[in-house]
Enzyme design. Sequence first.
Site, PDB file in Angstrom:
ATOM      1  N   LYS A   9      51.026  16.029  41.956  1.00 10.16           N
ATOM      2  CA  LYS A   9      51.433  16.216  43.352  1.00 10.16           C
ATOM      3  C   LYS A   9      51.436  14.860  44.083  1.00 10.16           C
ATOM      4  CE  LYS A   9      49.710  20.985  43.504  1.00 10.16           C
ATOM      5  NZ  LYS A   9      49.100  22.021  44.370  1.00 10.16           N
ATOM      6  N   TYR A  49      57.182  28.229  43.920  1.00  9.07           N
ATOM      7  CA  TYR A  49      56.042  28.868  44.588  1.00  9.07           C
ATOM      8  C   TYR A  49      56.424  30.220  45.188  1.00  9.07           C
ATOM      9  CZ  TYR A  49      52.770  24.890  44.240  1.00  9.07           C
ATOM     10  OH  TYR A  49      51.896  23.925  43.796  1.00  9.07           O
ATOM     11  N   ASN A 112      45.498  18.878  46.163  1.00  3.93           N
ATOM     12  CA  ASN A 112      44.623  19.098  45.004  1.00  3.93           C
ATOM     13  C   ASN A 112      45.189  18.527  43.689  1.00  3.93           C
ATOM     14  OD1 ASN A 112      46.606  20.969  44.544  1.00  3.93           O
ATOM     15  ND2 ASN A 112      45.289  22.776  44.791  1.00  3.93           N
ATOM     16  N   HIS A 115      49.504  20.546  39.777  1.00  3.85           N
ATOM     17  CA  HIS A 115      49.869  21.927  39.458  1.00  3.85           C
ATOM     18  C   HIS A 115      49.761  22.112  37.960  1.00  3.85           C
ATOM     19  CE1 HIS A 115      52.095  25.667  39.031  1.00  3.85           C
ATOM     20  NE2 HIS A 115      52.723  25.075  38.035  1.00  3.85           N
ATOM     21  N   GLU A 126      58.217  27.855  33.531  1.00  3.26           N
ATOM     22  CA  GLU A 126      58.126  26.643  34.350  1.00  3.26           C
ATOM     23  C   GLU A 126      58.665  25.414  33.603  1.00  3.26           C
ATOM     24  OE1 GLU A 126      54.115  26.434  35.874  1.00  3.26           O
ATOM     25  OE2 GLU A 126      54.505  28.069  37.277  1.00  3.26           O
TER      26      GLU A 126
HETATM   27  P1  ADP Z   1      46.945  27.002  41.833  1.00  4.04           P
HETATM   28  O1  ADP Z   1      47.690  25.715  42.127  1.00  4.04           O
HETATM   29  O2  ADP Z   1      45.460  26.758  41.675  1.00  4.04           O
HETATM   30  O3  ADP Z   1      47.546  27.786  40.690  1.00  4.04           O
HETATM   31  P2  ADP Z   1      48.164  28.905  43.728  1.00  4.04           P
HETATM   32  O4  ADP Z   1      49.263  29.162  42.763  1.00  4.04           O
HETATM   33  O5  ADP Z   1      47.455  30.085  44.319  1.00  4.04           O
HETATM   34  O6  ADP Z   1      47.030  27.929  43.133  1.00  4.04           O
HETATM   35  O7  ADP Z   1      48.731  28.071  44.963  1.00  4.04           O
HETATM   36  C1  ADP Z   1      49.643  27.037  44.751  1.00  4.04           C
HETATM   37  C2  ADP Z   1      49.282  25.870  45.649  1.00  4.04           C
HETATM   38  O8  ADP Z   1      49.369  26.285  47.023  1.00  4.04           O
HETATM   39  C3  ADP Z   1      47.852  25.358  45.493  1.00  4.04           C
HETATM   40  O9  ADP Z   1      47.688  24.485  44.413  1.00  4.04           O
HETATM   41  C4  ADP Z   1      47.650  24.663  46.832  1.00  4.04           C
HETATM   42  O10 ADP Z   1      48.288  23.386  46.859  1.00  4.04           O
HETATM   43  C5  ADP Z   1      48.362  25.623  47.774  1.00  4.04           C
HETATM   44  N1  ADP Z   1      47.433  26.631  48.326  1.00  4.04           N
HETATM   45  C6  ADP Z   1      46.951  27.732  47.696  1.00  4.04           C
HETATM   46  N2  ADP Z   1      46.123  28.447  48.503  1.00  4.04           N
HETATM   47  C7  ADP Z   1      46.083  27.763  49.673  1.00  4.04           C
HETATM   48  C8  ADP Z   1      45.413  27.973  50.933  1.00  4.04           C
HETATM   49  N3  ADP Z   1      44.620  29.034  51.142  1.00  4.04           N
HETATM   50  N4  ADP Z   1      45.593  27.072  51.912  1.00  4.04           N
HETATM   51  C9  ADP Z   1      46.405  25.980  51.737  1.00  4.04           C
HETATM   52  N5  ADP Z   1      47.073  25.733  50.599  1.00  4.04           N
HETATM   53  C10 ADP Z   1      46.924  26.604  49.565  1.00  4.04           C
END
Ligand code: ADP
Length: 137
Positions: A9, A49, A112, A115, A126
């Site tokens: 990211k 997403y 974070n 992905h 993907e």
């Molecule tokens: P992951 O990346 O851990 O698989 P998700 O698919 O649920 O998580 O979400 C995709 C991305 O959306 C996350 O990596 C993060 O960047 C963002 N995200 C998820 N939940 C939140 C939240 N509650 N608040 C802000 N951003 C979020």
Amino acid sequence: MEKTLIIFKPDALEKHLVGTVLARFENTGFRIAACRMFRFTPELLKEHYAHIAHQPFYPPLEQFMSSAPVIAMALEGDNAVAKVREMLGPTDSRKAAKGTIRGDFGTDNRVNILHASDSPENGLVEVARFFRPEDVF
Ligand code: ADP
């Protein structure tokens, strides 16, 4: 051998952490099968997403993810999807254990670092979303 899709990211590139994070995967034995740098359009990000596009946190997520280029890779190895997710840690970096990628380098639940595909089925979907078959080695 299983493949998973990872995306560095914008925060990973901004913090110059691509090499550090990639070294963890290479040292674990994963092989790079494909690699590409690009900038997300709103359309491509919404496809990627789709499962969270209706969430209130989506607009700031879109802003973040399209703020700068990202680097996508397909990694190949035994149990790649589950192993990479384990090394990554949970979505919220503040709750991720030290020693995980998000625990060591992430900021919060949006910013974070990386992905990673969450199931072998999604891994296939993907990788195909971001790479033409002839670009996966
Ligand atoms: P992951 O990346 O851990 O698989 P998700 O698919 O649920 O998580 O979400 C995709 C991305 O959306 C996350 O990596 C993060 O960047 C963002 N995200 C998820 N939940 C939140 C939240 N509650 N608040 C802000 N951003 C979020």
